[in-house]
Design a protein around this motif. Structure first.
Motif, PDB file in Angstrom:
ATOM      1  N   GLN A  45      -8.922  10.028   1.271  1.00 12.65           N
ATOM      2  CA  GLN A  45      -7.879   9.173   1.836  1.00 12.65           C
ATOM      3  C   GLN A  45      -6.489   9.793   1.775  1.00 12.65           C
ATOM      4  N   ASP A  46      -6.197  10.560   0.743  1.00 13.47           N
ATOM      5  CA  ASP A  46      -4.865  11.140   0.592  1.00 13.47           C
ATOM      6  C   ASP A  46      -4.832  12.640   0.877  1.00 13.47           C
ATOM      7  N   ILE A  47      -5.865  13.161   1.510  1.00 11.26           N
ATOM      8  CA  ILE A  47      -5.934  14.590   1.828  1.00 11.26           C
ATOM      9  C   ILE A  47      -5.379  14.822   3.234  1.00 11.26           C
ATOM     10  N   HIS A  48      -4.611  15.882   3.365  1.00 13.18           N
ATOM     11  CA  HIS A  48      -4.084  16.305   4.664  1.00 13.18           C
ATOM     12  C   HIS A  48      -4.338  17.805   4.755  1.00 13.18           C
ATOM     13  N   ILE A  49      -5.104  18.231   5.759  1.00 12.00           N
ATOM     14  CA  ILE A  49      -5.447  19.643   5.916  1.00 12.00           C
ATOM     15  C   ILE A  49      -4.628  20.240   7.046  1.00 12.00           C
ATOM     16  N   LEU A  50      -4.017  21.387   6.756  1.00 14.78           N
ATOM     17  CA  LEU A  50      -3.294  22.163   7.762  1.00 14.78           C
ATOM     18  C   LEU A  50      -4.054  23.466   7.973  1.00 14.78           C
ATOM     19  N   ASN A  51      -4.494  23.720   9.196  1.00 10.65           N
ATOM     20  CA  ASN A  51      -5.195  24.954   9.538  1.00 10.65           C
ATOM     21  C   ASN A  51      -4.206  25.921  10.174  1.00 10.65           C
ATOM     22  N   TRP A  52      -4.162  27.142   9.654  1.00 11.14           N
ATOM     23  CA  TRP A  52      -3.248  28.175  10.141  1.00 11.14           C
ATOM     24  C   TRP A  52      -4.046  29.392  10.590  1.00 11.14           C
ATOM     25  N   GLY A  53      -3.417  30.253  11.361  1.00  6.78           N
ATOM     26  CA  GLY A  53      -4.054  31.503  11.775  1.00  6.78           C
ATOM     27  C   GLY A  53      -5.071  31.269  12.879  1.00  6.78           C
TER      28      GLY A  53
ATOM     29  N   MET B 242       0.846  -1.179   0.000  1.00  6.69           N
ATOM     30  CA  MET B 242       0.000   0.000   0.000  1.00  6.69           C
ATOM     31  C   MET B 242       0.886   1.235   0.000  1.00  6.69           C
ATOM     32  N   ASP B 243       0.602   2.145  -0.900  1.00  4.12           N
ATOM     33  CA  ASP B 243       1.368   3.384  -0.998  1.00  4.12           C
ATOM     34  C   ASP B 243       0.691   4.462  -0.153  1.00  4.12           C
ATOM     35  N   ILE B 244       1.378   4.931   0.870  1.00  8.63           N
ATOM     36  CA  ILE B 244       0.801   5.990   1.703  1.00  8.63           C
ATOM     37  C   ILE B 244       1.554   7.296   1.527  1.00  8.63           C
ATOM     38  N   THR B 245       2.329   7.413   0.483  1.00  4.74           N
ATOM     39  CA  THR B 245       3.132   8.616   0.287  1.00  4.74           C
ATOM     40  C   THR B 245       2.468   9.650  -0.612  1.00  4.74           C
ATOM     41  N   GLN B 246       1.371   9.339  -1.235  1.00  5.43           N
ATOM     42  CA  GLN B 246       0.692  10.265  -2.136  1.00  5.43           C
ATOM     43  C   GLN B 246      -0.277  11.139  -1.347  1.00  5.43           C
ATOM     44  N   VAL B 247       0.233  12.196  -0.758  1.00  3.41           N
ATOM     45  CA  VAL B 247      -0.590  13.065   0.078  1.00  3.41           C
ATOM     46  C   VAL B 247      -0.790  14.404  -0.614  1.00  3.41           C
ATOM     47  N   GLN B 248      -2.028  14.881  -0.619  1.00  4.78           N
ATOM     48  CA  GLN B 248      -2.339  16.213  -1.122  1.00  4.78           C
ATOM     49  C   GLN B 248      -2.572  17.103   0.083  1.00  4.78           C
ATOM     50  N   ILE B 249      -1.772  18.129   0.221  1.00  3.47           N
ATOM     51  CA  ILE B 249      -1.892  19.036   1.361  1.00  3.47           C
ATOM     52  C   ILE B 249      -2.765  20.219   0.966  1.00  3.47           C
ATOM     53  N   ILE B 250      -3.783  20.481   1.792  1.00  2.00           N
ATOM     54  CA  ILE B 250      -4.620  21.663   1.633  1.00  2.00           C
ATOM     55  C   ILE B 250      -4.356  22.541   2.856  1.00  2.00           C
ATOM     56  N   GLN B 251      -3.845  23.753   2.603  1.00  2.00           N
ATOM     57  CA  GLN B 251      -3.551  24.679   3.691  1.00  2.00           C
ATOM     58  C   GLN B 251      -4.612  25.769   3.727  1.00  2.00           C
ATOM     59  N   ILE B 252      -5.152  26.006   4.913  1.00  2.00           N
ATOM     60  CA  ILE B 252      -6.199  27.012   5.079  1.00  2.00           C
ATOM     61  C   ILE B 252      -5.720  28.036   6.093  1.00  2.00           C
ATOM     62  N   ASP B 253      -5.753  29.305   5.695  1.00  2.00           N
ATOM     63  CA  ASP B 253      -5.396  30.396   6.594  1.00  2.00           C
ATOM     64  C   ASP B 253      -6.690  31.046   7.071  1.00  2.00           C
ATOM     65  N   TRP B 254      -6.910  31.007   8.381  1.00  2.00           N
ATOM     66  CA  TRP B 254      -8.165  31.475   8.971  1.00  2.00           C
ATOM     67  C   TRP B 254      -8.019  32.885   9.532  1.00  2.00           C
ATOM     68  N   GLU B 255      -9.058  33.694   9.315  1.00  2.00           N
ATOM     69  CA  GLU B 255      -9.143  35.049   9.874  1.00  2.00           C
ATOM     70  C   GLU B 255     -10.427  35.167  10.678  1.00  2.00           C
ATOM     71  N   GLY B 256     -10.399  36.045  11.638  1.00  2.00           N
ATOM     72  CA  GLY B 256     -11.594  36.314  12.427  1.00  2.00           C
ATOM     73  C   GLY B 256     -11.226  36.576  13.857  1.00  2.00           C
ATOM     74  N   PRO B 257     -12.198  36.819  14.670  1.00  2.00           N
ATOM     75  CA  PRO B 257     -13.628  36.702  14.362  1.00  2.00           C
ATOM     76  C   PRO B 257     -14.185  37.951  13.686  1.00  2.00           C
ATOM     77  N   TYR B 258     -15.198  37.700  12.860  1.00  2.00           N
ATOM     78  CA  TYR B 258     -16.024  38.745  12.290  1.00  2.00           C
ATOM     79  C   TYR B 258     -17.413  38.592  12.911  1.00  2.00           C
ATOM     80  N   HIS B 259     -18.179  39.657  12.829  1.00  2.00           N
ATOM     81  CA  HIS B 259     -19.572  39.607  13.286  1.00  2.00           C
ATOM     82  C   HIS B 259     -20.471  39.781  12.059  1.00  2.00           C
ATOM     83  N   LEU B 260     -21.726  39.487  12.204  1.00  4.06           N
ATOM     84  CA  LEU B 260     -22.644  39.576  11.065  1.00  4.06           C
ATOM     85  C   LEU B 260     -22.628  40.969  10.443  1.00  4.06           C
TER      86      LEU B 260
END
Length: 168
Positions: A129-137, A1-19
């Motif tokens: 299966q191959d997604i890796h999410i990094l949350n920043w901010g 099984m190949d576990i090296t094929q990872v797609q990294i999704i990086q998300i930079d978060w801002e807030g808080p905002y109000h309505l």
């Protein structure tokens, strides 16, 4: 099984905002992505993660304002966090839209916000299966990172061996 094929999704978060701040989120060219709504829930309490949503065809401010969060029982104290995707290369619009969709679905599955209950049951195991999410901010109550290796069935059939001193 190949576990090296990872797609990294990086998300930079801002807030808080109000309505009342949503108009500030309407004028940025990169203002597509994912958002979190925090507020009061009758069972889970106040200032809890209520909802995770996404948009890739209109600004975050416009999308969030369409959802009628003013009708909640404590809308003056609602908090909004917006996340935009980041990476080494700017993807095509098709790829960007796909990453937003996968990230939203994965974040909902892992964090199970109260108002996303219907979305939790439609988990695309193979796609994540191959997604890796990094949350920043200011990612607030989200985990700093989540991995498809951990939350999908990818490693279910992997043969494990307990380490022992006989390995020496």
């Amino acid at each position: 099984m190949d576990i090296t094929q990872v797609q990294i999704i990086q998300i930079d978060w801002e807030g808080p905002y109000h309505l009342a701040d949503l108009s500030k989120l309407n004028n940025r060219a990169y203002d597509f992505g994912i958002y979190q709504i925090y507020g009061k829930h009758p069972v889970y309490g106040k200032d809890v993660l209520l909802y995770i949503g996404q948009t890739s065809n209109q600004t975050l401010g416009k999308r969030i304002s369409q959802e009628n969060w003013l009708d909640t029982n404590d809308s003056n104290n609602s908090k909004i966090y917006v996340g935009t995707l980041h990476g080494a290369q700017i993807p095509s619009k098709v790829q960007w839209t796909k990453e937003i969709d996968l990230a939203e679905r994965f974040l909902i599955y892992v964090h199970k916000p109260a108002y996303n209950a219907r979305s939790v049951s439609s988990f695309p195991d193979k796609e994540l299966q191959d997604i890796h999410i990094l949350n920043w901010g200011n990612y607030r109550d989200l985990l700093p990172e989540i991995s498809g290796l951990r939350y999908t069935s990818k490693l279910d059939d992997w043969e494990y061996h307990q380490y022992s001193r006989s390995c020496e």
